[in-house]
Design an enzyme around this catalytic site. Structure first.
Site, PDB file in Angstrom:
ATOM      1  N   HIS A 183       1.536  10.202  -4.852  1.00  0.00           N
ATOM      2  CA  HIS A 183       1.234  10.421  -3.438  1.00  0.00           C
ATOM      3  C   HIS A 183       2.221   9.713  -2.519  1.00  0.00           C
ATOM      4  O   HIS A 183       2.801   8.699  -2.883  1.00  0.00           O
ATOM      5  CB  HIS A 183      -0.175   9.902  -3.108  1.00  0.00           C
ATOM      6  CG  HIS A 183      -1.246  10.518  -3.934  1.00  0.00           C
ATOM      7  ND1 HIS A 183      -2.328   9.802  -4.381  1.00  0.00           N
ATOM      8  CD2 HIS A 183      -1.419  11.777  -4.391  1.00  0.00           C
ATOM      9  CE1 HIS A 183      -3.130  10.605  -5.074  1.00  0.00           C
ATOM     10  NE2 HIS A 183      -2.593  11.796  -5.104  1.00  0.00           N
ATOM     11  N   TYR A 235      -5.223  -1.887  -2.886  1.00  0.00           N
ATOM     12  CA  TYR A 235      -3.928  -1.882  -2.223  1.00  0.00           C
ATOM     13  C   TYR A 235      -4.038  -2.004  -0.711  1.00  0.00           C
ATOM     14  O   TYR A 235      -4.983  -1.538  -0.096  1.00  0.00           O
ATOM     15  CB  TYR A 235      -3.086  -0.667  -2.603  1.00  0.00           C
ATOM     16  CG  TYR A 235      -3.712   0.691  -2.419  1.00  0.00           C
ATOM     17  CD1 TYR A 235      -3.319   1.523  -1.391  1.00  0.00           C
ATOM     18  CD2 TYR A 235      -4.662   1.159  -3.314  1.00  0.00           C
ATOM     19  CE1 TYR A 235      -3.866   2.786  -1.240  1.00  0.00           C
ATOM     20  CE2 TYR A 235      -5.218   2.409  -3.180  1.00  0.00           C
ATOM     21  CZ  TYR A 235      -4.808   3.223  -2.134  1.00  0.00           C
ATOM     22  OH  TYR A 235      -5.364   4.472  -1.984  1.00  0.00           O
ATOM     23  N   LYS A 267       3.047  -0.185   0.672  1.00  0.00           N
ATOM     24  CA  LYS A 267       1.811  -0.626   0.021  1.00  0.00           C
ATOM     25  C   LYS A 267       2.079  -1.866  -0.819  1.00  0.00           C
ATOM     26  O   LYS A 267       3.160  -2.026  -1.378  1.00  0.00           O
ATOM     27  CB  LYS A 267       1.275   0.469  -0.903  1.00  0.00           C
ATOM     28  CG  LYS A 267       0.937   1.768  -0.218  1.00  0.00           C
ATOM     29  CD  LYS A 267       0.549   2.821  -1.229  1.00  0.00           C
ATOM     30  CE  LYS A 267       0.287   4.152  -0.542  1.00  0.00           C
ATOM     31  NZ  LYS A 267       0.037   5.218  -1.525  1.00  0.00           N
ATOM     32  N   ASP A 297      -4.699  17.091  -6.841  1.00  0.00           N
ATOM     33  CA  ASP A 297      -3.433  16.628  -7.403  1.00  0.00           C
ATOM     34  C   ASP A 297      -2.813  17.647  -8.355  1.00  0.00           C
ATOM     35  O   ASP A 297      -1.593  17.665  -8.546  1.00  0.00           O
ATOM     36  CB  ASP A 297      -3.602  15.283  -8.098  1.00  0.00           C
ATOM     37  CG  ASP A 297      -3.723  14.130  -7.113  1.00  0.00           C
ATOM     38  OD1 ASP A 297      -3.616  14.356  -5.885  1.00  0.00           O
ATOM     39  OD2 ASP A 297      -3.927  12.990  -7.572  1.00  0.00           O
TER      40      ASP A 297
END
Length: 180
Positions: free
Chosen positions: A62, A132, A72, A170
């Site tokens: 992603h 995250y 991140k 996905d």
């Protein structure tokens, strides 16, 4: 804290200093001043996310585009994952290259994923808790991704393809070549 740059410029592995005794352990999972000094960049994390996954669940690859791109700082709270980053910066010497790192509750390593990278992970243990920090808010219209089994990237996810569990969303992601 030990900070090592990966082969992908701007992407760092962070190993905390862990203080152990007979009671257990303690470590700073994030210290803004020390972190920014180590990566030589200012970061303002604005959103924390957490997921739980069972063995074989693959989340990714992603990224968010444009003004909503995200950096991140990722880590595993419980279990073990194979974390994957892909350099999507067209002007980078490592454009289209990827790196993998094992993140686990045991090694307590973290990975800093800068803006301009794709990111994904697969759970190798029975379950995992993945956490995250993001420096930009999630923006649905800006989300994108690359199919996990892309033939250009040739990522080894560490378990047989027959054991990989991918969301319907996905499974519809495009190939690296179609996007770039």
């Amino acid at each position: 804290m030990i900070v090592k740059e990966t082969t992908l410029k701007g992407c760092y592995i962070i190993e905390p200093t862990i203080h152990k005794d007979d009671r257990g352990y303690f470590f700073e999972s994030f210290h803004k001043e020390n972190f920014e000094k180590a990566i030589k960049e200012k970061v303002n994390f604005v959103q924390d996310n957490q997921s739980r996954s069972k063995r074989g669940v693959l989340r990714g690859i992603h990224f968010q585009k444009g003004e909503y791109a995200q950096a991140k700082l990722v880590r595993v709270l419980q279990g073990e994952v194979l974390d994957v980053v892909v350099d999507l910066r067209k002007d980078s010497k490592t454009f289209g290259q990827h790196e993998t790192i094992l993140l686990s509750e045991k090694n307590k390593k973290q990975l800093y994923v800068p803006k301009g990278f794709g990111h994904g992970f697969i759970t190798l243990s029975e379950t995992s808790e993945f956490s995250y920090k993001c420096d930009n808010y999630y923006h649905k219209a800006s989300e994108s991704g690359i199919i996990y089994n892309d033939s250009t990237l040739c990522i080894d996810w560490g378990i047989p393809e027959s054991e990989i569990i991918v969301s319907e969303k996905d499974q519809l992601l495009l190939s690296f070549k179609a996007l770039f």
